[in-house]
Design a protein around this motif. Structure first.
Motif, PDB file in Angstrom:
ATOM      1  N   MET A 176       0.832  -1.204   0.000  1.00  0.00           N
ATOM      2  CA  MET A 176       0.000   0.000   0.000  1.00  0.00           C
ATOM      3  C   MET A 176       0.867   1.255   0.000  1.00  0.00           C
ATOM      4  O   MET A 176       0.576   2.234  -0.680  1.00  0.00           O
ATOM      5  N   GLN A 177       1.943   1.206   0.784  1.00  0.00           N
ATOM      6  CA  GLN A 177       2.863   2.346   0.851  1.00  0.00           C
ATOM      7  C   GLN A 177       3.513   2.594  -0.511  1.00  0.00           C
ATOM      8  O   GLN A 177       3.630   3.739  -0.965  1.00  0.00           O
ATOM      9  N   ILE A 178       3.915   1.522  -1.179  1.00  0.00           N
ATOM     10  CA  ILE A 178       4.572   1.656  -2.483  1.00  0.00           C
ATOM     11  C   ILE A 178       3.591   2.172  -3.528  1.00  0.00           C
ATOM     12  O   ILE A 178       3.894   3.090  -4.298  1.00  0.00           O
ATOM     13  N   LEU A 179       2.389   1.597  -3.547  1.00  0.00           N
ATOM     14  CA  LEU A 179       1.426   1.935  -4.592  1.00  0.00           C
ATOM     15  C   LEU A 179       0.817   3.318  -4.414  1.00  0.00           C
ATOM     16  O   LEU A 179       0.140   3.828  -5.309  1.00  0.00           O
ATOM     17  N   SER A 180       1.047   3.937  -3.245  1.00  0.00           N
ATOM     18  CA  SER A 180       0.596   5.318  -3.072  1.00  0.00           C
ATOM     19  C   SER A 180       1.375   6.258  -3.991  1.00  0.00           C
ATOM     20  O   SER A 180       0.972   7.387  -4.231  1.00  0.00           O
ATOM     21  N   GLN A 181       2.497   5.759  -4.512  1.00  0.00           N
ATOM     22  CA  GLN A 181       3.285   6.495  -5.504  1.00  0.00           C
ATOM     23  C   GLN A 181       2.911   5.953  -6.887  1.00  0.00           C
ATOM     24  O   GLN A 181       3.163   4.795  -7.202  1.00  0.00           O
ATOM     25  N   GLY A 182       2.277   6.791  -7.671  1.00  0.00           N
ATOM     26  CA  GLY A 182       1.654   6.364  -8.916  1.00  0.00           C
ATOM     27  C   GLY A 182       2.553   5.624  -9.882  1.00  0.00           C
ATOM     28  O   GLY A 182       2.085   4.772 -10.633  1.00  0.00           O
ATOM     29  N   LYS A 183       3.856   5.901  -9.863  1.00  0.00           N
ATOM     30  CA  LYS A 183       4.732   5.322 -10.892  1.00  0.00           C
ATOM     31  C   LYS A 183       4.863   3.809 -10.774  1.00  0.00           C
ATOM     32  O   LYS A 183       5.308   3.154 -11.716  1.00  0.00           O
TER      33      LYS A 183
END
Length: 449
Positions: A176-183
């Motif tokens: 979830m933390q990673i995917l909060s960054q759109g790239k």
């Protein structure tokens, strides 16, 4: 992550014989000489009472007696680590790994030092040497990737572990933390598509992909995934998103309403999908007004929605279609459920009252809003216009004259005030004032052009 390593190291100290990956505990050895045995056990005793300096002296005697004894170097490293002498601790553990590179415990010693000193590149390098002995240490590797901001590697490893061992709470949190960054979302979308192909009956992958598309406002893609889910798992709540559209297009209203109610009641389905579902049913109901009661029930699901005033938005929809009676109903519903004095909703409602020629509630509400917003000229205008229509000309004159003082840089509104004042004076029998205000209103409109 760190806690698990420490527990293993402590366990290794006090166990006599046990096997992990067919390896031998460093302390499970035969003593070469009485002197070596005495020194080694003395080191354990001193370490047990936290006399680490004395333990180190005893271990150095052991190394003199057996220079290539990996176990003694391992114990030496642990004592230096307890003293926070990280340089000597690392050197001792490294010597142990050189003497016995296939022993997991020795590499864990280096890992322990690297973590304590925040030397994350060394920690990653070391944990990668431990993983061949125990693949579950990839969870530690994921944590290290997150700490060092290597999110692409972390995401790839998370997906690999999820695929092999199933999901875990920690990995889900990291993802979830990673995917909060759109790239990183495209990579995750590709991964989920692959997972769906591998196991089309696993609902969670569909839901994760739908959620990913919804968060990036790719609603059409989310609906396509829901359609695929409906085909594979018709009993899924998310499947109803696709079935609802199918039923609606086929004019199977009862089935569509049933699917809609499941969607709106679900705690799993994204709010954007819920809003889209309601909007589609609103358009359907506009063409099929006999289903208005089902729409009323559907709106109830959004009573506590913090993001959208659904009743107000439906009121605006009907307003734009010149269905003012319906618009009024939903504006009033919104004001009752939320703030009765919301400025925008009240102005919309007053305009709908005007268009529907409901002048009594128009005048009453406008007068109430003047008390709440005493410097807002629009409310004076509606109150004055409503009073004129109700032939309450004296009240109209008073209210309009008060409100006109608040009109600033709005020629159209000022013209409307003057027209209504002309009407009020006409009702009061003052023809001269009537013409005066009508003339002024016309001049304002000419200037506006």
């Amino acid at each position: 992550m760190k806690k698990r390593v420490l527990v293993i190291l402590v366990f290794a100290l006090f166990s006599n014989i046990f096997s992990v990956m067919a390896q031998t505990n460093p302390e499970d050895i035969a003593m070469a000489t009485d002197e070596y045995q005495d020194s080694f056990y003395e080191s354990l005793k001193q370490k047990g009472i936290e006399n680490y300096d004395k333990a180190i002296v005893s271990l150095e005697k052991c190394i003199k007696l057996k220079p290539n004894d990996a176990v003694a170097y391992f114990e030496l490293g642990k004592n230096y680590l307890s003293l926070k002498d990280y340089g000597n601790a690392q050197s001792s553990f490294e010597k142990a790994t050189q003497l016995d590179p296939k022993n997991k415990w020795y590499w864990l010693g280096i890992y322990d030092v690297s973590y304590e000193t925040k030397n994350y590149p060394l920690a990653i390098e070391t944990i990668q040497k431990i993983i061949p002995f125990d693949e579950e240490y990839k969870d530690d590797l994921i944590s290290l990737y997150m700490i060092s901001n290597q999110y692409d590697k972390a995401l790839a490893t998370i997906n690999e572990m999820n695929d092999k061992f199933g999901k875990s709470e920690d990995r889900d949190r990291y993802k979830m933390q990673i995917l909060s960054q759109g790239k990183y979302q495209n990579a995750e979308a590709s991964n989920l598509i692959d997972q769906i192909k591998k196991n089309p009956k696993e609902e969670s992958n569909y839901i994760d992909l739908i959620s990913l598309y919804s968060k990036s406002n790719e609603t059409d893609k989310a609906l396509d995934v829901a359609k695929q889910l409906a085909k594979e798992i018709p009993t899924s709540e998310w499947a109803q998103v696709s079935l609802f559209k199918v039923y609606l297009d086929a004019n199977q209203a009862d089935k569509a309403i049933n699917s809609m109610n499941i969607i709106l009641a679900s705690s799993k389905i994204d709010s954007k999908i819920k809003h889209r579902t309601l909007n589609e049913f609103l358009i359907f109901t506009n063409k099929n007004p006999q289903y208005a009661p089902a729409l009323e029930k559907a709106i109830g699901y959004f009573d506590n929605d913090p993001n959208v005033d659904v009743a107000k938005e439906i009121g605006k929809f009907y307003h734009s279609k010149n269905q003012f009676e319906n618009a009024i109903k939903y504006y009033e519903k919104d004001l009752k459920a939320n703030s009765d004095t919301d400025r925008e909703t009240n102005l919309l409602l007053l305009d709908a009252y005007t268009q529907a020629k409901q002048f009594e509630p128009l005048t009453k509400r406008a007068m109430m809003m003047i008390e709440v917003y005493p410097s807002q000229p629009q409310f004076y205008y509606f109150a004055g216009m409503g009073s004129n229509q109700l032939k309450q000309f004296k009240n109209a004159k008073t209210v309009l004259e008060m409100g006109l003082d608040y009109v600033v840089d709005d020629a159209k509104l000022e013209a409307n005030f003057n027209f209504q004042l002309g009407e009020a004076y006409n009702g009061l029998g003052d023809a001269r004032k009537k013409e005066e205000y009508f003339l002024k209103a016309n001049e304002l409109l000419k200037k506006k052009k």
